[in-house]
Enzyme design. Structure first.
Site, PDB file in Angstrom:
ATOM      1  N   HIS A  46       0.859  -1.197   0.000  1.00 54.53           N
ATOM      2  CA  HIS A  46       0.000   0.000   0.000  1.00 54.53           C
ATOM      3  C   HIS A  46       0.891   1.242   0.000  1.00 54.53           C
ATOM      4  CE1 HIS A  46      -3.771   2.057   1.978  1.00 54.53           C
ATOM      5  NE2 HIS A  46      -3.230   2.801   1.024  1.00 54.53           N
ATOM      6  N   HIS A  74       1.751   5.128  -2.305  1.00 53.03           N
ATOM      7  CA  HIS A  74       1.357   6.115  -3.313  1.00 53.03           C
ATOM      8  C   HIS A  74       2.630   6.779  -3.840  1.00 53.03           C
ATOM      9  CE1 HIS A  74      -2.975   6.107  -2.002  1.00 53.03           C
ATOM     10  NE2 HIS A  74      -2.412   5.721  -0.865  1.00 53.03           N
ATOM     11  N   ARG A 124       2.704   8.657  -6.476  1.00 55.22           N
ATOM     12  CA  ARG A 124       2.278  10.003  -6.898  1.00 55.22           C
ATOM     13  C   ARG A 124       2.504  10.331  -8.369  1.00 55.22           C
ATOM     14  NH1 ARG A 124      -1.113  10.964  -2.771  1.00 55.22           N
ATOM     15  NH2 ARG A 124      -0.141  11.747  -0.853  1.00 55.22           N
ATOM     16  N   GLU A 179      -8.737  -1.508  -6.667  1.00 61.26           N
ATOM     17  CA  GLU A 179      -9.074  -0.818  -5.424  1.00 61.26           C
ATOM     18  C   GLU A 179     -10.485  -0.241  -5.516  1.00 61.26           C
ATOM     19  OE1 GLU A 179      -7.073  -0.921  -2.711  1.00 61.26           O
ATOM     20  OE2 GLU A 179      -5.896  -2.274  -3.977  1.00 61.26           O
ATOM     21  N   ASP A 236       1.073   2.649   3.639  1.00 54.38           N
ATOM     22  CA  ASP A 236       0.277   3.751   3.096  1.00 54.38           C
ATOM     23  C   ASP A 236       1.174   4.980   2.880  1.00 54.38           C
ATOM     24  OD1 ASP A 236      -1.819   5.245   2.099  1.00 54.38           O
ATOM     25  OD2 ASP A 236      -2.681   5.715   4.060  1.00 54.38           O
ATOM     26  N   HIS A 275       3.571  14.286   0.831  1.00 58.30           N
ATOM     27  CA  HIS A 275       3.189  15.598   0.288  1.00 58.30           C
ATOM     28  C   HIS A 275       4.401  16.510   0.335  1.00 58.30           C
ATOM     29  CE1 HIS A 275      -1.129  14.680   0.226  1.00 58.30           C
ATOM     30  NE2 HIS A 275      -0.913  14.037   1.358  1.00 58.30           N
TER      31      HIS A 275
END
Length: 444
Positions: free
Chosen positions: A60, A62, A64, A145, A305, A309
Site C-alpha cells: 500500500h 502512493h 504520486r 481498489e 500507506d 506531500h
C-alpha cells in the site's frame, strides 16, 4: 558454480530462522544449502553473524505519478523504498488522473520504465463504469481498489448493494479487490454537524463505527459474491472486533500500518499536520487493541500507506484540520519500524517476514517469486546486522516529503545491504548502480 554465494548468515523466513548459505544465479536464488557446505561462486560474501531476510513487499503505497510529482515520483519513491528494505512496491491508483482504464494503466507502465530502483506492481481503481474492468484485467494489475467513502463520485461505492454489484463483475477472475472501509453517510452528516474545523471534528467524521461497518460490508459482500478481498488500514478496537467475527466467512485479508501501531490521536497535539491522514489516528486504547491483534496473528499484512506531500503543503495554513493533505511518508522506515516492534517483543523476526514479505506477495499474486528466501525465488535479499543499532532521522529521508514521524527513534539492528534479483542496490544506506527495478504483474 553460483554467481554469488552469501555465507555465514541466519536465513529468516516466515516459518522461522535457519542457518543457511545462499547461492544466487541469474537473478534467482539457485540454492539454499547447509552452512559451510562446499560450493563454488564467482563472488563470495561472508556476512557471518548477520540475518538474511527476503526483501519486503509494501502492499500500500502512493508513488504520486502521474500528475502529482511535486509530492513524489517513481524515482524518488523507489529510492526511499530501497533504503527501507522494500524491494517490491505495490502502487495505489489515486494519482492524477486516477488509474481507471486500460489506457491509463498502460501509460503508467510506460512512465515507470527505466526509472524505478525496486520492483513495482501497479493497482487499478474500480470506477462506476464497470465496463472498464475486462480490459484492465488483461493487463494483470496486482489488485483493483474499491472505495466506499471520501472519494470523488465517479469512484464511490457507498452501500452494500453497490459494493456487491461491483464485486460481481470480478466473478471468476483471478485477482484481488482492495477495499477501504468507511461510511459516506457518517462522513457527510459529521461534516454538516461540525463546522469548527477542529481535530475533534475530524475524528468525529471518521469514527471507529464507520470502520467496523465498512469491514462488515466488505467481508459480507465478498462472501455473497465469492470474490477475494483485502481490507485496507484497520486501526480501531471496533474494527478488530468486527474482523475477528467475520474474517472466516470469505476469502479476505486485512492490513494495518506502522503509524497506527505506534501513534494515537493525542500525538496530533505535537506532530499535527505531519501525522494527519485517513483514517485518523485513534485512542491509546485502540492502539493497544490493534497491537494485541497483531501479536495474536489477526492482522495479515503491515503496509505503509506511503502518501507523501511536499513540505510546503503540510506546512501551509488551513481553515480546518480536515483540509490538511492526508498522508505521510513510510517506505524508507518500514523495516526499522517493524524491527522496533521486534525490539518491543510484540512480534518475532519470522512474524516480520510473514507480515511484510510472504503474505503481501502471496495475497497480491506474486507469491511464486517474492516474499521468501528459497530456491527459484527472486534473489531479493536484505542483510541485517543485529549487532549494530541504527537510528531514524529526518536528515536521511530521500522522499520528497523530507521528514518522518519516527525521527529520532533507534532500533537494535542495522540494514547493511539490499539485493534486488541478485544485484546489490544498497550498501551502507547508499544506492549502488543504476535503477534496476522492473514492473511486476499478477501471476496467473
Amino acid at each position: 558454480m553460483f554467481e554469488t554465494l552469501i555465507r555465514g548468515a541466519t536465513v529468516v523466513n516466515a516459518d522461522g530462522p535457519d542457518r543457511r548459505d545462499v547461492g544466487i544465479t541469474g537473478g534467482k536464488i539457485a540454492a539454499v544449502i547447509p552452512p559451510g557446505e562446499r560450493a563454488e561462486a564467482k563472488t563470495v560474501l561472508d556476512v557471518s553473524g548477520s540475518l538474511l531476510l527476503p526483501g519486503l513487499v509494501d502492499a500500500h503505497a502512493h508513488l504520486r505519478e502521474p500528475g502529482l510529482t511535486h509530492k513524489e515520483d517513481f524515482s524518488s519513491g523507489t529510492h526511499a523504498a530501497a533504503l527501507g528494505g522494500v524491494t517490491t512496491v505495490l502502487d495505489m491508483p489515486t494519482d492524477e488522473p486516477w488509474t481507471a482504464n486500460a489506457g491509463q494503466l498502460a501509460d503508467k507502465l510506460a512512465m515507470a520504465e527505466g526509472r524505478i530502483h525496486v520492483d513495482v506492481g501497479l493497482q487499478a481503481v474500480v470506477s462506476r463504469d464497470l465496463s472498464l474492468i475486462p480490459s484492465l484485467l488483461d493487463l494483470a494489475p496486482v489488485s483493483f481498489e474499491l472505495f466506499t467513502a471520501d472519494v470523488p463520485e465517479d469512484f464511490l461505492f457507498p452501500t452494500f448493494d453497490a459494493v456487491a454489484g461491483a464485486l460481481r463483475r470480478f466473478a471468476g477472475a483471478d485477482t484481488l479487490i482492495g477495499i477501504s472501509p468507511g461510511d459516506q453517510s457518517m462522513l457527510t452528516s459529521s461534516i454538516e454537524r461540525n463546522l469548527g474545523g477542529t481535530i475533534a471534528a475530524f475524528l468525529d467524521s471518521r469514527p471507529p463505527q464507520a470502520e467496523a461497518g465498512g469491514i462488515r460490508r466488505a467481508v459480507l459482500a465478498a462472501a455473497r459474491t465469492g470474490t477475494r478481498v483485502h481490507v485496507r488500514q484497520i486501526n480501531s478496537e471496533l474494527g478488530v472486533e468486527a474482523w475477528s467475527r467475520l474474517r472466516d466467512r470469505a476469502d479476505a485479508s486485512i492490513e494495518t500500518t506502522p503509524q497506527n501501531l505506534f501513534f494515537s490521536a493525542d500525538d496530533y497535539e505535537t506532530q499535527g499536520a505531519r501525522l494527519k491522514g485517513s483514517p485518523p489516528l485513534r485512542s491509546r486504547h485502540d492502539v493497544d487493541a490493534l497491537r494485541a491483534a497483531l501479536s495474536a496473528g489477526l492482522i495479515d499484512i503491515v503496509a505503509t500507506d506511503h502518501a507523501p506531500h511536499a513540505p510546503a503543503e503540510k506546512a501551509a495554513s488551513y481553515a480546518a484540520f480536515a483540509d490538511i493533505p492526508g498522508g505521510m511518508p513510510g517506505l524508507q522506515t518500514l523495516l526499522p519500524t517493524m524491527l522496533k516492534l521486534v525490539d518491543d517483543g510484540l512480534i518475532t523476526l519470522a512474524d516480520l517476514v510473514r507480515l511484510c514479505a510472504r503474505n503481501p506477495a502471496a495475497r497480491f499474486g506474486l507469491g511464486r517469486r517474492k516474499g521468501r528466501i528459497a530456491a527459484g525465488y527472486d534473489a531479493d535479499i536484505l542483510i541485517v546486522d543485529p549487532r549494530q543499532a541504527s537510528s531514524i532521522s529526518n536528515a536521511e529521508q530521500v522522499s520528497r516529503a523530507a521528514y518522518t514521524p519516527f525521527d529520532g527513534w533507534t532500533v537494535k539492528a542495522r540494514l547493511t545491504d539490499v539485493f534486488l534479483r541478485g544485484h546489490e542496490i544498497v550498501r551502507d544506506q547508499g544506492m549502488v548502480g543504476l535503477a534496476q527495478g522492473k514492473i511486476v504483474t499478477r501471476e496467473s
